[in-house]
Design a protein around this motif. Sequence first.
Motif, mmCIF file in Angstrom:
data_model
loop_
_atom_site.group_PDB
_atom_site.id
_atom_site.type_symbol
_atom_site.label_atom_id
_atom_site.label_comp_id
_atom_site.label_asym_id
_atom_site.label_seq_id
_atom_site.Cartn_x
_atom_site.Cartn_y
_atom_site.Cartn_z
ATOM 1 N N GLN A 71 -6.189 -28.421 -15.503
ATOM 2 C CA GLN A 71 -5.203 -27.366 -15.688
ATOM 3 C C GLN A 71 -4.890 -27.207 -17.167
ATOM 4 N N PRO A 72 -4.952 -25.972 -17.704
ATOM 5 C CA PRO A 72 -4.625 -25.802 -19.126
ATOM 6 C C PRO A 72 -3.161 -26.116 -19.419
ATOM 7 N N ALA A 73 -2.898 -26.605 -20.594
ATOM 8 C CA ALA A 73 -1.524 -26.948 -20.982
ATOM 9 C C ALA A 73 -0.687 -25.687 -21.165
ATOM 10 N N ASP A 74 0.616 -25.775 -20.821
ATOM 11 C CA ASP A 74 1.558 -24.670 -21.037
ATOM 12 C C ASP A 74 2.195 -24.868 -22.407
ATOM 13 N N LEU A 75 1.690 -24.179 -23.397
ATOM 14 C CA LEU A 75 2.099 -24.418 -24.786
ATOM 15 C C LEU A 75 3.545 -24.029 -25.053
ATOM 16 N N GLU A 76 4.054 -23.043 -24.323
ATOM 17 C CA GLU A 76 5.408 -22.572 -24.594
ATOM 18 C C GLU A 76 6.467 -23.477 -23.983
ATOM 19 N N LYS A 77 6.200 -24.015 -22.807
ATOM 20 C CA LYS A 77 7.226 -24.765 -22.073
ATOM 21 C C LYS A 77 7.196 -26.263 -22.360
ATOM 22 N N ASP A 78 6.012 -26.816 -22.509
ATOM 23 C CA ASP A 78 5.873 -28.278 -22.613
ATOM 24 C C ASP A 78 5.812 -28.732 -24.064
ATOM 25 N N ASP A 79 6.397 -29.902 -24.310
ATOM 26 C CA ASP A 79 6.309 -30.508 -25.637
ATOM 27 C C ASP A 79 5.224 -31.570 -25.680
ATOM 28 N N ASN A 80 5.100 -32.342 -24.582
ATOM 29 C CA ASN A 80 4.019 -33.312 -24.460
ATOM 30 C C ASN A 80 2.893 -32.649 -23.673
ATOM 31 N N LEU A 81 1.708 -32.561 -24.297
ATOM 32 C CA LEU A 81 0.636 -31.724 -23.742
ATOM 33 C C LEU A 81 -0.668 -32.499 -23.624
ATOM 34 N N ASP A 82 -1.432 -32.161 -22.582
ATOM 35 C CA ASP A 82 -2.771 -32.721 -22.399
ATOM 36 C C ASP A 82 -3.815 -31.630 -22.652
ATOM 37 N N PHE A 83 -4.780 -31.932 -23.530
ATOM 38 C CA PHE A 83 -5.899 -31.026 -23.788
ATOM 39 C C PHE A 83 -7.175 -31.726 -23.314
ATOM 40 N N CYS A 84 -7.890 -31.072 -22.416
ATOM 41 C CA CYS A 84 -9.069 -31.704 -21.798
ATOM 42 C C CYS A 84 -10.335 -30.937 -22.173
ATOM 43 N N PHE A 85 -11.337 -31.699 -22.595
ATOM 44 C CA PHE A 85 -12.607 -31.104 -23.016
ATOM 45 C C PHE A 85 -13.761 -31.703 -22.222
ATOM 46 N N GLU A 86 -14.778 -30.902 -22.094
ATOM 47 C CA GLU A 86 -16.015 -31.339 -21.456
ATOM 48 C C GLU A 86 -17.094 -31.352 -22.528
ATOM 49 N N ALA A 87 -17.911 -32.387 -22.548
ATOM 50 C CA ALA A 87 -18.951 -32.509 -23.573
ATOM 51 C C ALA A 87 -20.234 -33.024 -22.957
ATOM 52 N N ALA A 88 -21.360 -32.514 -23.479
ATOM 53 C CA ALA A 88 -22.680 -32.925 -22.984
ATOM 54 C C ALA A 88 -23.300 -33.925 -23.944
ATOM 55 N N LEU A 89 -23.680 -35.081 -23.436
ATOM 56 C CA LEU A 89 -24.347 -36.104 -24.246
ATOM 57 C C LEU A 89 -25.848 -35.829 -24.297
ATOM 58 N N ARG A 90 -26.413 -36.063 -25.436
ATOM 59 C CA ARG A 90 -27.875 -35.959 -25.508
ATOM 60 C C ARG A 90 -28.495 -37.027 -24.621
ATOM 61 N N PRO A 91 -29.455 -36.657 -23.801
ATOM 62 C CA PRO A 91 -30.082 -37.649 -22.922
ATOM 63 C C PRO A 91 -30.976 -38.601 -23.703
ATOM 64 N N GLU A 92 -31.194 -39.756 -23.139
ATOM 65 C CA GLU A 92 -32.158 -40.690 -23.734
ATOM 66 C C GLU A 92 -33.553 -40.189 -23.385
ATOM 67 N N ILE A 93 -34.374 -40.018 -24.400
ATOM 68 C CA ILE A 93 -35.697 -39.424 -24.192
ATOM 69 C C ILE A 93 -36.775 -40.424 -24.569
ATOM 70 N N ASN A 94 -37.677 -40.671 -23.636
ATOM 71 C CA ASN A 94 -38.822 -41.558 -23.862
ATOM 72 C C ASN A 94 -40.096 -40.740 -23.697
ATOM 73 N N ILE A 95 -40.925 -40.766 -24.720
ATOM 74 C CA ILE A 95 -42.133 -39.944 -24.709
ATOM 75 C C ILE A 95 -43.361 -40.839 -24.613
ATOM 76 N N ASP A 96 -44.142 -40.614 -23.585
ATOM 77 C CA ASP A 96 -45.402 -41.329 -23.409
ATOM 78 C C ASP A 96 -46.531 -40.353 -23.722
ATOM 79 N N TYR A 97 -47.015 -40.403 -24.956
ATOM 80 C CA TYR A 97 -48.048 -39.448 -25.372
ATOM 81 C C TYR A 97 -49.344 -39.640 -24.601
#
Length: 451
Positions: free
Chosen positions: A97-123
């Motif tokens: 749930q996005p934070a209510d910037l006008e009403k709340d003083d203590n706020l939670d900001f949540c982000f999603e991030a993609a990690l680079r996968p571990e890559i193994n190459i067998d030529y």
Amino acid sequence: MNITQSTKGENLISIKINVEKADYEEMVNKTLKQMRQRANVPGFRPGMVPMGMIKKMYGTSAKMEALNTVVSDSLNKHIVDNKLDLIGYPLNDPDMQPADLEKDDNLDFCFEAALRPEINIDYTNTMVDFYHIIPTDEEVDKVIEDIVNRNPNTSHPETVGEDDRIEIKIREAKDGKEVEDGFQKDGLYFNMSQIKNKTQRKKFIDKEVGSEFIVNFAKVFGSEEEAAKILGEDAPAGSDFNIIIDDAIRNEKPELDEDFFKKIFPDKEIKDLDAFKQAVKAEMEKQHEAETDPILFNKMIDELVAAVRFDLPDAFLKRWIVENSQGKISVEDVEKNYETDYVKGLRWQLIEDSIVKDNPELIITDEELKNFVLRQIFPGIDYNTVEDDLKANLDKIAANYLKEEQQVNQLKNQLADIKMTKFLKGKMNINYAETTSADFMKKLEEERKAK
């Protein structure tokens, strides 16, 4: 402030930043004080607007600005401190749930991030079918004929011949005599073949070097326009001129002997015509290889993308593509074309990054880029063997060429592809089939139609 990180899925994480009022309050108050000084409110002198009114007018925007700074700085610090190797930049977590910037003083900001996968190459687990173009005897003979024509034996005969190139001086003339203070020019050249009229050609043929005589170049070359091409636009092309023949240059077909072979291949010992043909053929094969390497590179990319498997957080990446397109790409476009237009490029980018990370010699250095530029401008110069004065001039030319960022990036990409192609050719399994240049083009057309 408190930051927590949790796993959401394969190569996908959530970052939650809890911000308390104390984390941003001072920044908000500083901003509001600055706004109070600048505020222009009727009935109040500058800087004397009540702070309560300023908070009512600008409090929300000041709070948002402060939160944006605090959260952005905290997120970046978390990424750096935890050495997170991410694909792109985090997005707002759609499951929170996005934070209510006008009403709340203590706020939670949540982000999603993609990690680079571990890559193994067998030529060793790769295979690319490609072609090695072998020049035909006819093609080799044609190239040798071109080499012969571009490398004639040059002599300076005493008299002008049918196919010679001559150097002349001209002096404007009238009634068979040079005009005092008339137009004159030295160091003009033309080929006898440029004179189409046989009668006019006879005026020059067998003339000795050093001889002089009166001619009208408009008649010699058929028109004043053609004469001006030889004499220059500033010359009175319709006038008579006294000309002095300074030199005759005769190009003759060279003998295909050891001297000629040494001239073309100075680093090789070639004794006969058969060996010369083999050397020319080998150079042609190298040229064909350089010309077809970009096609091979694309095939190697296709093979690696198919052979090197790893999971991607597709839902996140689709959102990331849309949000970073600045409104140019819709959700519907990404859903429709994700597999065909986006996944291959992204997978190759991740594979390429992994290869470069494991093989730092593939990173483009400034020195390599400079040498690459000089090879494009002066293909016949070996930078490492030239004198210091010339080297300094070449450095200036390269530096001037590399001033534009867009041009630099383009050149880096070209050089990176060349280096990566060479690297992959030494690592991957390539099944070469011999073919001719004509058949190679047919095969490419067939492959294009089959797609």
